[in-house]
Each structure stands twice: as structure tokens, then as C-alpha cells.
Design a protein around this motif. Structure first.
Motif, PDB file in Angstrom:
ATOM      1  N   ALA A   1     -30.157 -54.914 -16.521  1.00 32.77           N
ATOM      2  CA  ALA A   1     -29.766 -54.802 -15.107  1.00 32.77           C
ATOM      3  C   ALA A   1     -28.648 -53.783 -14.947  1.00 32.77           C
ATOM      4  CB  ALA A   1     -29.323 -56.170 -14.590  1.00 32.77           C
ATOM      5  N   SER A   2     -27.761 -53.759 -15.914  1.00 36.22           N
ATOM      6  CA  SER A   2     -26.652 -52.803 -15.856  1.00 36.22           C
ATOM      7  C   SER A   2     -27.154 -51.363 -15.935  1.00 36.22           C
ATOM      8  CB  SER A   2     -25.671 -53.086 -17.004  1.00 36.22           C
ATOM      9  OG  SER A   2     -24.630 -52.147 -16.992  1.00 36.22           O
ATOM     10  N   MET A   3     -28.118 -51.140 -16.810  1.00 34.96           N
ATOM     11  CA  MET A   3     -28.667 -49.792 -16.947  1.00 34.96           C
ATOM     12  C   MET A   3     -29.440 -49.393 -15.690  1.00 34.96           C
ATOM     13  SD  MET A   3     -27.674 -48.692 -19.889  1.00 34.96           S
ATOM     14  CE  MET A   3     -28.719 -47.268 -20.169  1.00 34.96           C
ATOM     15  N   VAL A   4     -30.131 -50.351 -15.101  1.00 32.96           N
ATOM     16  CA  VAL A   4     -30.853 -50.062 -13.856  1.00 32.96           C
ATOM     17  C   VAL A   4     -29.853 -49.680 -12.771  1.00 32.96           C
ATOM     18  CG1 VAL A   4     -32.241 -51.079 -12.006  1.00 32.96           C
ATOM     19  CG2 VAL A   4     -32.833 -51.519 -14.391  1.00 32.96           C
ATOM     20  N   GLN A   5     -28.738 -50.408 -12.736  1.00 30.15           N
ATOM     21  CA  GLN A   5     -27.722 -50.118 -11.732  1.00 30.15           C
ATOM     22  C   GLN A   5     -27.173 -48.701 -11.899  1.00 30.15           C
ATOM     23  OE1 GLN A   5     -23.858 -52.575 -10.301  1.00 30.15           O
ATOM     24  NE2 GLN A   5     -23.624 -51.349 -12.118  1.00 30.15           N
ATOM     25  N   ILE A   6     -26.990 -48.309 -13.157  1.00 29.74           N
ATOM     26  CA  ILE A   6     -26.483 -46.964 -13.410  1.00 29.74           C
ATOM     27  C   ILE A   6     -27.477 -45.905 -12.962  1.00 29.74           C
ATOM     28  CG2 ILE A   6     -25.930 -45.339 -15.251  1.00 29.74           C
ATOM     29  CD1 ILE A   6     -24.343 -47.322 -16.532  1.00 29.74           C
ATOM     30  N   LEU A   7     -28.744 -46.148 -13.272  1.00 29.32           N
ATOM     31  CA  LEU A   7     -29.756 -45.194 -12.814  1.00 29.32           C
ATOM     32  C   LEU A   7     -29.743 -45.123 -11.292  1.00 29.32           C
ATOM     33  CD1 LEU A   7     -32.840 -45.592 -15.177  1.00 29.32           C
ATOM     34  CD2 LEU A   7     -31.223 -43.701 -14.971  1.00 29.32           C
ATOM     35  N   GLY A   8     -29.457 -46.243 -10.652  1.00 33.41           N
ATOM     36  CA  GLY A   8     -29.330 -46.243  -9.198  1.00 33.41           C
ATOM     37  C   GLY A   8     -28.194 -45.342  -8.744  1.00 33.41           C
ATOM     38  N   LYS A   9     -27.086 -45.378  -9.494  1.00 38.13           N
ATOM     39  CA  LYS A   9     -25.955 -44.518  -9.142  1.00 38.13           C
ATOM     40  C   LYS A   9     -26.288 -43.053  -9.368  1.00 38.13           C
ATOM     41  CE  LYS A   9     -22.304 -47.929  -9.886  1.00 38.13           C
ATOM     42  NZ  LYS A   9     -21.215 -48.406 -10.758  1.00 38.13           N
ATOM     43  N   VAL A  10     -27.035 -42.802 -10.431  1.00 33.64           N
ATOM     44  CA  VAL A  10     -27.478 -41.422 -10.667  1.00 33.64           C
ATOM     45  C   VAL A  10     -28.322 -40.957  -9.485  1.00 33.64           C
ATOM     46  CG1 VAL A  10     -28.838 -39.904 -12.134  1.00 33.64           C
ATOM     47  CG2 VAL A  10     -27.449 -41.699 -13.165  1.00 33.64           C
ATOM     48  N   HIS A  11     -29.254 -41.826  -9.098  1.00 34.14           N
ATOM     49  CA  HIS A  11     -30.126 -41.489  -7.980  1.00 34.14           C
ATOM     50  C   HIS A  11     -29.313 -41.224  -6.710  1.00 34.14           C
ATOM     51  CE1 HIS A  11     -33.827 -41.270  -5.764  1.00 34.14           C
ATOM     52  NE2 HIS A  11     -33.445 -42.217  -4.939  1.00 34.14           N
ATOM     53  N   ALA A  12     -28.330 -42.090  -6.474  1.00 30.26           N
ATOM     54  CA  ALA A  12     -27.476 -41.917  -5.297  1.00 30.26           C
ATOM     55  C   ALA A  12     -26.729 -40.592  -5.376  1.00 30.26           C
ATOM     56  CB  ALA A  12     -26.491 -43.080  -5.193  1.00 30.26           C
ATOM     57  N   PHE A  13     -26.252 -40.269  -6.582  1.00 29.54           N
ATOM     58  CA  PHE A  13     -25.541 -38.993  -6.726  1.00 29.54           C
ATOM     59  C   PHE A  13     -26.465 -37.812  -6.441  1.00 29.54           C
ATOM     60  CE2 PHE A  13     -24.685 -35.274  -9.323  1.00 29.54           C
ATOM     61  CZ  PHE A  13     -23.458 -34.905  -8.818  1.00 29.54           C
ATOM     62  N   LEU A  14     -27.667 -37.886  -6.970  1.00 29.05           N
ATOM     63  CA  LEU A  14     -28.606 -36.779  -6.787  1.00 29.05           C
ATOM     64  C   LEU A  14     -28.777 -36.440  -5.303  1.00 29.05           C
ATOM     65  CD1 LEU A  14     -31.436 -37.537  -9.394  1.00 29.05           C
ATOM     66  CD2 LEU A  14     -29.491 -35.981  -9.605  1.00 29.05           C
ATOM     67  N   SER A  15     -28.792 -37.477  -4.479  1.00 25.18           N
ATOM     68  CA  SER A  15     -29.035 -37.245  -3.053  1.00 25.18           C
ATOM     69  C   SER A  15     -27.803 -36.695  -2.339  1.00 25.18           C
ATOM     70  CB  SER A  15     -29.495 -38.539  -2.378  1.00 25.18           C
ATOM     71  OG  SER A  15     -28.469 -39.508  -2.461  1.00 25.18           O
TER      72      SER A  15
END
Lengths: 204, 204
Positions: free
Chosen positions: B67-81
Motif C-alpha cells: 500500500a505504501s508503494m502504491v501511495q508513492i506511485l500515486g504521488k509520482v502520478h500527481a507530480f507528473l500532472s
DNA sequence: GTCTATATGACGATAGAC
DNA sequence: GTCTATCGTCATATAGAC
């Protein structure tokens, strides 16, 4: 009848050979998994001896892995001396990185202790390891300086940054990612990583 | 007297907030040490709750870290946008790597699972993680292709190699080596690693 | 020095009171 | 849902026979 010197020597040779086998197995296992994940049972099984026997040779897991890392640095040192002296400095560096990558791709090189693991703490307190590391780093450092004075490695980069960047190739996860994909041969992977290391991602 | 919807919502908010705190702590701890080295006691202590309470939120260590890694990927995704659309593709890629390095240097980014750890096995079986990874990779892959067609990233490099090379910066040991030396500021380290990543070691 | 068997401790996970 | 207390398991390391 007294034991002959030959007999003693033979026993010592056996001892040395067993120790060598243990170090070899440790080296290979450390190439396959992280320090924490590798167990003394793994090593014992790989060598084919009882776990307790390991402790007759090495007092602890840390000491064993430490000795294994020292041995690897010895192999690096041995490799450095086989690099033709008339090669250009940057080609010597390339040869070193190529050798590291080939070892990595064959699982013969443990991950460098890049974070605060128990192993790293021990290594940094071990004089043999530190000495071997300094010896190797000095040689590579000379090549770096020469390459920079020739302009074949960017003189604007601090030599330490270049050194660490080269070291890091020996545990580059990109190799594992690409190998897992199965899309490239081992040789291709080595060349691709070499290229990105020296030339970067940008077009030249 | 029945519990009001507001009260329920408040409890749910508390629940969410605690879960968020757990994920935050896990993320930070995974940035400091490897998956195997991190213990559930570490997480519980960091959050300030009992270890048993963790298991009311996550069924296992693997699930928590997943779940922690998924959350980080979410932050990456948010940053990309948040990356300006009018930036040149190669500058978008640089911005991404800079962001990754800044997170790494602040210990906010777990090591990528670069070897066969238990975590990696779990991650590769987790659809949420895989989906998040594909989403992020697709966006980055577009930038890579655009940068290559513009010639700002070497078109001779397979896009996958570029992608992995960028990903690998998020767990680059060079950052740790340089930080430990204490010779460079965090900002300098970021710029140096960025330079070697895109420009390579050779002079241009 | 090699083995089997075991002591010791750490960690993931759970039981059960509140 | 939170806690304390505990179980089960596994890994390091050692004891003691041979």
C-alpha cells in the motif's frame, strides 16, 4: 612417527580450499540476494557442510561476508592490473565498468552496501576492507584524473562523483530490470548500460 | 439516541488519518532501510501505536508495504500532472528525475525493489501496484518518445532502457555516497547526479 | 574440525481484555 | 480499535559428542 611437514601442509591446503569454497559460495549468494536475506544455512548448504562448521572458519555472519567482500575487492585489484597500460585512460575505465557489469549480470557481484545495513557498519570498521578499497580507489582515481586532463571525461565533474558513478554500475538495478524483460541479450545489456553511463541519455 | 452521520464521518476521518500516518511512516522507514530490515515494531513506534493495531489496518507487512508503494506511485502520478505542459519533453524528464532525487535525498522514497525480495514478489502480484506503475510508465514513456523524436534524447536507445535508467535514479546509491562524504550540499548532489544521468561522464 | 542438537533472541502475527 | 501479552517460526550462534 611424527607428522611430516608435507602432511601438515596438506591439511592446511584442505583448510584453505574449504575456506575458499565458503567464500565463493558466499560471494555468489550475496550476488543473488541481499545481506539480510542470505542465511548461514544457505551458505552451509551451498558448500555442503554443517552450519556449525562455518563458525570454525568465521566467527560470525558479518565476518564471513566481510571476508567475502575483501576477496572481491582483491579480484577487482587483480583485474585492474590486467588492463593494458597503453590503453587510453577512458578506455581503462570502460574496461573496468564492462567487467563489473559482466560480473553483475552473472550474479557474481554482491550488491554494494549502499544503505545502512549491518554489513556496511562492519565493513567500515574493517581495516582489511578499507585498505583494499583505498588501494582500488587510488588506481581508478588516477585513471579518472588522467581521463579528465585529456578531456575524455568531463573535467568539470568532481573525481569523487565519477568514482562513485562507476562504482554504482556494479549494483545497477537497470541490469536486473532489462535481464528480467528478456528482450535483450546479456551482451546487449552490458553495452547499453555502458553507453548510458559514459554518454548519458542525450544525443551527442 | 442514534449516532449522527456527522459522528460517523468523523470516526471515518480519524481512521483515514491514522492510516495515512501509518503509510507516511512506512514510506519514510522504507526510505531509510530495506524491506527486510524494516520491522513492524519500527512502524508502530514511529506512528506511536501498538503493533497489534497495525494489523487492524493492514493484514500483513507485505500488504502494508505494498500500500505504501502504491501511495508513492500515486504521488509520482500527481507530480507528473503538475509538470507544465509547455515544457520541452527532455525538460519534463529532467524535472521528474530532479523530483525523485530530492525525495531520495530526503529519505522519502523507498528503495525500488531491485532484486528478488519478498516485497518485489508481492508487488508484482498486486493489481493496484501494477496499474499505478503502468499509468506512470505510460506518461513517462510518451515524454521519452517525444524527446527522442526531437533528438534531445538519443533515439538509438530503446525507450525501455531510458525508462529504467530514469527509474534507477530514484534509488541511486551515488546520492548516499556523496551525502555521507559531506562535501557537497544536497542541491549540488542533485545537480551532479542529474548531469551524469543525462550528459554521461564524457565531455560534450 | 565435523557433526547433531539446542540455546537465545528477533520478528511477524494473534488472543483476549477493555 | 486499542492495548498488553504471547505464540510460532526462523536465524544466529553455541554446546558437546565423535
Amino acid at each position: 612417527m611424527q607428522p611430516s611437514p608435507v602432511k601438515l601442509s596438506f591439511k592446511e591446503q584442505m583448510h584453505q580450499a574449504r575456506e575458499e569454497a565458503i567464500l565463493q559460495a558466499t560471494c555468489r549468494l550475496l550476488g543473488e540476494k541481499a545481506y539480510d536475506a542470505m542465511t548461514m544455512d544457505d551458505v552451509a548448504n551451498a558448500v555442503g557442510i554443517a552450519k556449525a562448521s562455518l563458525y570454525k572458519h568465521f566467527a560470525s555472519k558479518e565476518e564471513l561476508c566481510c571476508a567475502s567482500m575483501v576477496q572481491i575487492l582483491g579480484k577487482v585489484h587483480a583485474f585492474l592490473s590486467t588492463v593494458p597500460a597503453d590503453l587510453a585512460p577512458q578506455d581503462k575505465l570502460r574496461a573496468l565498468v564492462r567487467w563489473s557489469l559482466e560480473r553483475l549480470i552473472g550474479n557474481h557481484m554482491p550488491l554494494l552496501p549502499s544503505r545502512n545495513t549491518a554489513l556496511r557498519t562492519v565493513l567500515m570498521a574493517d581495516n582489511q576492507y578499507l585498505h583494499a578499497l583505498v588501494t582500488v580507489s587510488d588506481q581508478i582515481g588516477q585513471w579518472i584524473t588522467q581521463a579528465q586532463s585529456q578531456g575524455s571525461v568531463d573535467p568539470a565533474l568532481p573525481p569523487l562523483v565519477v568514482l562513485y558513478t562507476l562504482y554504482a554500475r556494479a549494483c545497477d538495478p537497470v541490469v536486473g530490470f532489462l535481464k528480467e524483460g528478456g528482450q535483450f541479450s546479456d551482451a546487449e545489456i552490458v553495452e547499453l548500460v555502458l553507453k548510458t553511463c559514459f554518454d548519458g541519455l542525450r544525443s551527442r
